[in-house]
Design a protein around this motif. Sequence first.
Motif, mmCIF file in Angstrom:
data_model
loop_
_atom_site.group_PDB
_atom_site.id
_atom_site.type_symbol
_atom_site.label_atom_id
_atom_site.label_comp_id
_atom_site.label_asym_id
_atom_site.label_seq_id
_atom_site.Cartn_x
_atom_site.Cartn_y
_atom_site.Cartn_z
ATOM 1 N N GLY A 14 48.940 -14.251 45.292
ATOM 2 C CA GLY A 14 49.436 -14.183 44.118
ATOM 3 C C GLY A 14 49.201 -12.890 43.426
ATOM 4 N N ASN A 15 49.826 -12.276 42.523
ATOM 5 C CA ASN A 15 49.648 -11.248 42.018
ATOM 6 C C ASN A 15 49.734 -9.610 42.708
ATOM 7 O OD1 ASN A 15 49.155 -10.258 39.250
ATOM 8 N ND2 ASN A 15 47.051 -9.467 40.034
ATOM 9 N N VAL A 16 50.233 -9.951 43.992
ATOM 10 C CA VAL A 16 50.394 -8.655 44.947
ATOM 11 C C VAL A 16 51.810 -8.046 44.589
ATOM 12 C CG1 VAL A 16 48.940 -9.692 46.747
ATOM 13 C CG2 VAL A 16 51.534 -9.964 46.677
ATOM 14 N N GLY A 17 52.816 -8.675 43.765
ATOM 15 C CA GLY A 17 53.794 -7.940 43.436
ATOM 16 C C GLY A 17 55.142 -8.658 43.877
ATOM 17 N N LYS A 18 55.134 -9.614 44.511
ATOM 18 C CA LYS A 18 56.362 -10.361 45.329
ATOM 19 C C LYS A 18 57.451 -10.456 44.258
ATOM 20 C CE LYS A 18 54.227 -14.279 46.359
ATOM 21 N NZ LYS A 18 52.735 -13.878 45.617
ATOM 22 N N SER A 19 57.439 -11.136 43.229
ATOM 23 C CA SER A 19 58.468 -11.233 42.424
ATOM 24 C C SER A 19 59.029 -10.169 41.600
ATOM 25 C CB SER A 19 57.902 -12.191 41.030
ATOM 26 O OG SER A 19 57.621 -13.290 41.388
ATOM 27 N N SER A 20 57.979 -9.092 41.383
ATOM 28 C CA SER A 20 58.482 -7.717 40.975
ATOM 29 C C SER A 20 59.382 -7.128 41.833
ATOM 30 C CB SER A 20 57.327 -6.694 40.751
ATOM 31 O OG SER A 20 56.196 -7.346 39.658
ATOM 32 N N PHE A 30 61.920 -2.936 37.141
ATOM 33 C CA PHE A 30 60.669 -2.973 37.027
ATOM 34 C C PHE A 30 60.195 -3.534 35.776
ATOM 35 C CE2 PHE A 30 55.958 -2.122 37.032
ATOM 36 C CZ PHE A 30 55.445 -2.787 37.917
ATOM 37 N N ASN A 123 51.800 -2.880 49.277
ATOM 38 C CA ASN A 123 52.092 -2.535 47.633
ATOM 39 C C ASN A 123 51.175 -1.899 46.929
ATOM 40 O OD1 ASN A 123 54.156 -2.481 45.684
ATOM 41 N ND2 ASN A 123 53.599 -4.501 44.837
ATOM 42 N N LYS A 124 51.669 -1.481 45.759
ATOM 43 C CA LYS A 124 50.947 -0.906 44.861
ATOM 44 C C LYS A 124 50.113 0.447 45.318
ATOM 45 C CE LYS A 124 49.989 -5.373 42.366
ATOM 46 N NZ LYS A 124 49.206 -6.040 41.548
ATOM 47 N N ASP A 126 50.956 3.068 44.518
ATOM 48 C CA ASP A 126 50.828 4.052 43.482
ATOM 49 C C ASP A 126 49.355 4.240 42.645
ATOM 50 O OD1 ASP A 126 51.109 2.159 40.626
ATOM 51 O OD2 ASP A 126 52.128 1.558 42.435
ATOM 52 N N LEU A 127 48.919 3.054 42.920
ATOM 53 C CA LEU A 127 47.263 2.934 42.257
ATOM 54 C C LEU A 127 46.449 3.910 43.154
ATOM 55 C CD1 LEU A 127 47.496 -0.806 41.217
ATOM 56 C CD2 LEU A 127 47.823 1.168 39.855
ATOM 57 N N SER A 153 55.710 0.990 46.579
ATOM 58 C CA SER A 153 55.473 0.765 45.290
ATOM 59 C C SER A 153 56.468 0.363 44.402
ATOM 60 C CB SER A 153 54.827 2.122 44.760
ATOM 61 O OG SER A 153 54.942 2.048 43.404
ATOM 62 N N VAL A 154 56.349 -1.076 44.157
ATOM 63 C CA VAL A 154 57.491 -1.574 43.433
ATOM 64 C C VAL A 154 57.700 -0.852 42.053
ATOM 65 C CG1 VAL A 154 58.350 -3.800 42.277
ATOM 66 C CG2 VAL A 154 57.220 -3.792 44.503
ATOM 67 N N LYS A 155 56.598 -0.574 41.540
ATOM 68 C CA LYS A 155 56.529 0.237 40.145
ATOM 69 C C LYS A 155 57.228 1.623 40.455
ATOM 70 C CE LYS A 155 53.239 1.732 36.579
ATOM 71 N NZ LYS A 155 52.327 2.919 36.815
HETATM 72 P P1 GDP Z 1 53.480 -12.070 42.571
HETATM 73 O O1 GDP Z 1 52.475 -13.047 41.930
HETATM 74 O O2 GDP Z 1 53.082 -11.693 43.879
HETATM 75 O O3 GDP Z 1 54.868 -12.566 42.169
HETATM 76 O O4 GDP Z 1 53.281 -10.759 41.707
HETATM 77 P P2 GDP Z 1 53.947 -10.064 40.377
HETATM 78 O O5 GDP Z 1 55.462 -9.614 40.689
HETATM 79 O O6 GDP Z 1 54.144 -11.116 39.320
HETATM 80 O O7 GDP Z 1 53.113 -8.852 39.789
HETATM 81 C C1 GDP Z 1 51.912 -8.734 39.592
HETATM 82 C C2 GDP Z 1 51.296 -7.908 38.696
HETATM 83 O O8 GDP Z 1 51.288 -6.631 39.627
HETATM 84 C C3 GDP Z 1 52.184 -7.483 37.528
HETATM 85 O O9 GDP Z 1 51.474 -7.237 36.366
HETATM 86 C C4 GDP Z 1 53.239 -6.293 38.222
HETATM 87 O O10 GDP Z 1 53.453 -5.540 37.169
HETATM 88 C C5 GDP Z 1 52.160 -5.481 38.821
HETATM 89 N N1 GDP Z 1 52.860 -4.672 39.914
HETATM 90 C C6 GDP Z 1 53.769 -5.273 40.818
HETATM 91 N N2 GDP Z 1 54.134 -4.229 41.625
HETATM 92 C C7 GDP Z 1 53.258 -3.146 41.421
HETATM 93 C C8 GDP Z 1 53.238 -1.762 41.985
HETATM 94 O O11 GDP Z 1 54.052 -1.370 42.762
HETATM 95 N N3 GDP Z 1 52.285 -1.056 41.285
HETATM 96 C C9 GDP Z 1 51.358 -1.342 40.282
HETATM 97 N N4 GDP Z 1 50.685 -0.660 39.706
HETATM 98 N N5 GDP Z 1 51.458 -2.627 39.626
HETATM 99 C C10 GDP Z 1 52.551 -3.411 40.313
#
Ligand code: GDP
Length: 204
Positions: A14-20, A30, A123-124, A126-127, A153-155
Amino acid sequence: MNEHLLKILIVGDGNVGKSSFVHRFVSGQFNKTYKSTVGVDFSVKLLHWSEREKVRLQLWDIAGQERFISMTRIYYKGALGCVVMFDVTSSNSFLSCRHWKRDLDNKATLPNGNSIPCILLANKCDLSQRVVSSDSIDRFSKANGFAAWMEVSVKDNKNVGEAMRRLVKEILTVQSSLDEPETEPQDCVYPDLDSQCERGSGCC
Ligand code: GDP
Ligand code: MG
């Protein structure tokens, strides 16, 4: 015109960015406040792959079930490719990839018994608080049978489309080798589409 229908799974903690990721790939956006539903969401994206081929991708995004590190077989049924995603700022999410890949290989195989093509996405990127090195990702990816790995970086929209094209290319190569005449006729190359699932989300 040939049209391929490919069911692709997106797994990872969870929270790794899958849905994004799915949202970015499908709609180009985004959205920081993207809210996931509980269950399984799926989105469809049509790619004009070549002059003669269209590819319809059905992307299955797990939502709310990430904590199990294991999905039901129904979720995996008919899947032809998979994205395993982690967050480069979370070593736990990287460690979990081993379990995600193992769960996938246990539950989804090609008709010839091989594992389905799978790509590892870091992912991420950019951080700046990154804790997982490229070296360890590379070693892990090779040791665990991933077709490739990529930093995304999805962002910043970095490598999102590239990653999906890389995976689709791999799937089509594998599928065409399965389709060769010397292999047995396959009856489960394409996913069974449950008509109820066509439009909705969270149905499985
Ligand atoms: P999921 O639980 O895997 O579906 O993750 P979400 O898509 O809900 O994303 C979790 C959090 O990570 C959200 O606050 C997103 O805005 C953030 N996020 C997703 N992709 C990126 C990225 O490439 N860079 C950064 N900095 N944040 C990201
Ligand atoms: Mg989600």
